[in-house]
Design a protein around this motif. Sequence first.
Motif, PDB file in Angstrom:
ATOM      1  N   MET A 124      -6.287   8.029  -1.053  1.00 15.12           N
ATOM      2  CA  MET A 124      -6.106   6.914  -1.982  1.00 15.12           C
ATOM      3  C   MET A 124      -7.050   7.047  -3.180  1.00 15.12           C
ATOM      4  O   MET A 124      -6.653   6.830  -4.322  1.00 15.12           O
ATOM      5  CB  MET A 124      -6.342   5.587  -1.263  1.00 15.12           C
ATOM      6  CG  MET A 124      -5.240   5.249  -0.272  1.00 15.12           C
ATOM      7  SD  MET A 124      -5.640   3.815   0.762  1.00 15.12           S
ATOM      8  CE  MET A 124      -5.708   2.506  -0.442  1.00 15.12           C
ATOM      9  N   ALA A 125      -8.290   7.416  -2.919  1.00 20.02           N
ATOM     10  CA  ALA A 125      -9.265   7.577  -3.997  1.00 20.02           C
ATOM     11  C   ALA A 125      -8.855   8.703  -4.942  1.00 20.02           C
ATOM     12  O   ALA A 125      -8.976   8.573  -6.162  1.00 20.02           O
ATOM     13  CB  ALA A 125     -10.649   7.842  -3.409  1.00 20.02           C
ATOM     14  N   MET A 145      -4.773   8.929 -11.507  1.00 18.98           N
ATOM     15  CA  MET A 145      -4.089   7.967 -12.377  1.00 18.98           C
ATOM     16  C   MET A 145      -4.994   7.586 -13.547  1.00 18.98           C
ATOM     17  O   MET A 145      -4.556   7.522 -14.692  1.00 18.98           O
ATOM     18  CB  MET A 145      -3.689   6.713 -11.591  1.00 18.98           C
ATOM     19  CG  MET A 145      -2.521   6.917 -10.665  1.00 18.98           C
ATOM     20  SD  MET A 145      -0.983   7.305 -11.510  1.00 18.98           S
ATOM     21  CE  MET A 145      -0.651   5.758 -12.333  1.00 18.98           C
ATOM     22  N   GLN A 146      -6.252   7.352 -13.277  1.00 15.22           N
ATOM     23  CA  GLN A 146      -7.187   7.002 -14.346  1.00 15.22           C
ATOM     24  C   GLN A 146      -7.351   8.144 -15.328  1.00 15.22           C
ATOM     25  O   GLN A 146      -7.343   7.944 -16.535  1.00 15.22           O
ATOM     26  CB  GLN A 146      -8.540   6.610 -13.755  1.00 15.22           C
ATOM     27  CG  GLN A 146      -8.520   5.273 -13.062  1.00 15.22           C
ATOM     28  CD  GLN A 146      -9.871   4.891 -12.498  1.00 15.22           C
ATOM     29  OE1 GLN A 146     -10.622   5.738 -12.022  1.00 15.22           O
ATOM     30  NE2 GLN A 146     -10.178   3.608 -12.545  1.00 15.22           N
ATOM     31  N   GLU A 148      -3.985  -2.359 -10.127  1.00 14.74           N
ATOM     32  CA  GLU A 148      -5.293  -1.982 -10.646  1.00 14.74           C
ATOM     33  C   GLU A 148      -6.331  -1.954  -9.535  1.00 14.74           C
ATOM     34  O   GLU A 148      -7.271  -1.174  -9.574  1.00 14.74           O
ATOM     35  CB  GLU A 148      -5.743  -2.962 -11.732  1.00 14.74           C
ATOM     36  CG  GLU A 148      -4.932  -2.876 -12.994  1.00 14.74           C
ATOM     37  CD  GLU A 148      -5.351  -3.919 -14.010  1.00 14.74           C
ATOM     38  OE1 GLU A 148      -6.371  -4.604 -13.795  1.00 14.74           O
ATOM     39  OE2 GLU A 148      -4.660  -4.047 -15.015  1.00 14.74           O
ATOM     40  N   ASN A 149      -6.185  -2.810  -8.554  1.00 15.14           N
ATOM     41  CA  ASN A 149      -7.151  -2.908  -7.469  1.00 15.14           C
ATOM     42  C   ASN A 149      -6.850  -1.971  -6.313  1.00 15.14           C
ATOM     43  O   ASN A 149      -7.536  -2.015  -5.301  1.00 15.14           O
ATOM     44  CB  ASN A 149      -7.197  -4.351  -6.954  1.00 15.14           C
ATOM     45  CG  ASN A 149      -7.681  -5.295  -8.027  1.00 15.14           C
ATOM     46  OD1 ASN A 149      -8.579  -4.962  -8.782  1.00 15.14           O
ATOM     47  ND2 ASN A 149      -7.076  -6.452  -8.104  1.00 15.14           N
ATOM     48  N   MET A 150      -5.850  -1.107  -6.449  1.00  7.11           N
ATOM     49  CA  MET A 150      -5.464  -0.229  -5.356  1.00  7.11           C
ATOM     50  C   MET A 150      -6.626   0.680  -4.940  1.00  7.11           C
ATOM     51  O   MET A 150      -6.777   0.998  -3.773  1.00  7.11           O
ATOM     52  CB  MET A 150      -4.255   0.616  -5.724  1.00  7.11           C
ATOM     53  CG  MET A 150      -3.683   1.340  -4.525  1.00  7.11           C
ATOM     54  SD  MET A 150      -2.105   2.095  -4.840  1.00  7.11           S
ATOM     55  CE  MET A 150      -2.479   3.164  -6.190  1.00  7.11           C
ATOM     56  N   GLY A 151      -7.457   1.081  -5.886  1.00  8.46           N
ATOM     57  CA  GLY A 151      -8.595   1.923  -5.552  1.00  8.46           C
ATOM     58  C   GLY A 151      -9.585   1.241  -4.632  1.00  8.46           C
ATOM     59  O   GLY A 151     -10.383   1.893  -3.967  1.00  8.46           O
ATOM     60  N   HIS A 160      -5.986   7.450  -7.081  1.00  8.79           N
ATOM     61  CA  HIS A 160      -6.479   6.475  -8.055  1.00  8.79           C
ATOM     62  C   HIS A 160      -7.219   7.175  -9.192  1.00  8.79           C
ATOM     63  O   HIS A 160      -7.010   6.872 -10.364  1.00  8.79           O
ATOM     64  CB  HIS A 160      -7.390   5.465  -7.342  1.00  8.79           C
ATOM     65  CG  HIS A 160      -7.826   4.356  -8.213  1.00  8.79           C
ATOM     66  ND1 HIS A 160      -9.076   4.286  -8.751  1.00  8.79           N
ATOM     67  CD2 HIS A 160      -7.161   3.248  -8.648  1.00  8.79           C
ATOM     68  CE1 HIS A 160      -9.185   3.198  -9.488  1.00  8.79           C
ATOM     69  NE2 HIS A 160      -8.035   2.552  -9.437  1.00  8.79           N
ATOM     70  N   GLU A 161      -8.051   8.148  -8.851  1.00  8.25           N
ATOM     71  CA  GLU A 161      -8.792   8.906  -9.858  1.00  8.25           C
ATOM     72  C   GLU A 161      -7.843   9.668 -10.785  1.00  8.25           C
ATOM     73  O   GLU A 161      -8.017   9.695 -11.997  1.00  8.25           O
ATOM     74  CB  GLU A 161      -9.748   9.873  -9.177  1.00  8.25           C
ATOM     75  CG  GLU A 161     -10.564  10.699 -10.147  1.00  8.25           C
ATOM     76  CD  GLU A 161     -11.484  11.678  -9.444  1.00  8.25           C
ATOM     77  OE1 GLU A 161     -11.759  12.742 -10.033  1.00  8.25           O
ATOM     78  OE2 GLU A 161     -11.904  11.391  -8.306  1.00  8.25           O
ATOM     79  N   MET A 168      -2.180   1.170 -14.327  1.00  9.25           N
ATOM     80  CA  MET A 168      -1.594   0.595 -13.126  1.00  9.25           C
ATOM     81  C   MET A 168      -1.404  -0.887 -13.380  1.00  9.25           C
ATOM     82  O   MET A 168      -2.337  -1.563 -13.789  1.00  9.25           O
ATOM     83  CB  MET A 168      -2.499   0.817 -11.919  1.00  9.25           C
ATOM     84  CG  MET A 168      -2.510   2.243 -11.459  1.00  9.25           C
ATOM     85  SD  MET A 168      -3.158   2.387  -9.819  1.00  9.25           S
ATOM     86  CE  MET A 168      -4.661   3.254 -10.146  1.00  9.25           C
ATOM     87  N   TYR A 199       0.817  -1.202   0.000  1.00  6.99           N
ATOM     88  CA  TYR A 199       0.000   0.000   0.000  1.00  6.99           C
ATOM     89  C   TYR A 199       0.855   1.257   0.000  1.00  6.99           C
ATOM     90  O   TYR A 199       0.593   2.201  -0.722  1.00  6.99           O
ATOM     91  CB  TYR A 199      -0.932  -0.023   1.222  1.00  6.99           C
ATOM     92  CG  TYR A 199      -1.431   1.328   1.639  1.00  6.99           C
ATOM     93  CD1 TYR A 199      -2.369   2.002   0.875  1.00  6.99           C
ATOM     94  CD2 TYR A 199      -0.948   1.946   2.781  1.00  6.99           C
ATOM     95  CE1 TYR A 199      -2.813   3.246   1.250  1.00  6.99           C
ATOM     96  CE2 TYR A 199      -1.402   3.185   3.157  1.00  6.99           C
ATOM     97  CZ  TYR A 199      -2.332   3.832   2.388  1.00  6.99           C
ATOM     98  OH  TYR A 199      -2.769   5.070   2.759  1.00  6.99           O
TER      99      TYR A 199
END
Length: 142
Positions: A67-68, A74-75, A86-89, A71-72, A81, A5
């Motif tokens: 974290m959100a 990055m997308q 990919e599942n980090m979000g 992740h957003e 990722m 993490y």
Amino acid sequence: MLKFYLLPMVLLSGFAIAADESIDEPLMFIKGDITKAQFMERAEQRFTRQDSDKDGTLSIAEREAAMAKMHEAMQQSGKAMPGKMENMGNMKPMQDTTREQFMAHHEALFTQMDKNGDGVLDEVERTSARGRLGQGMMAPAQ
């Protein structure tokens, strides 16, 4: 699990706020060497930004929000990722984190990443850390 993490959070940490604050370029995109003092200053700035209620502790909710946001970003950037990243979000922090815990962990991460022990993260050391996260971190999303 904790290393999984936190290492991506360190390498990508400034990504989510780069567009609106431009003060914390993601570690993985910086050119040149990064001293321990610079690394720790960036960690302090991240903690201050993420501690939205300014109580000196990152609550689970504050950590989830950070974290959100990462992740957003990055997308939206079109950066893929790799693999498990990919599942980090969907990952959830398990406990609150004090400023002291946050800083101590970042100091330990720096030491782990500083393979030659010279107090500086060079491009080779950062590339090595990126490699451990998986290939394709910098590739555009498909």
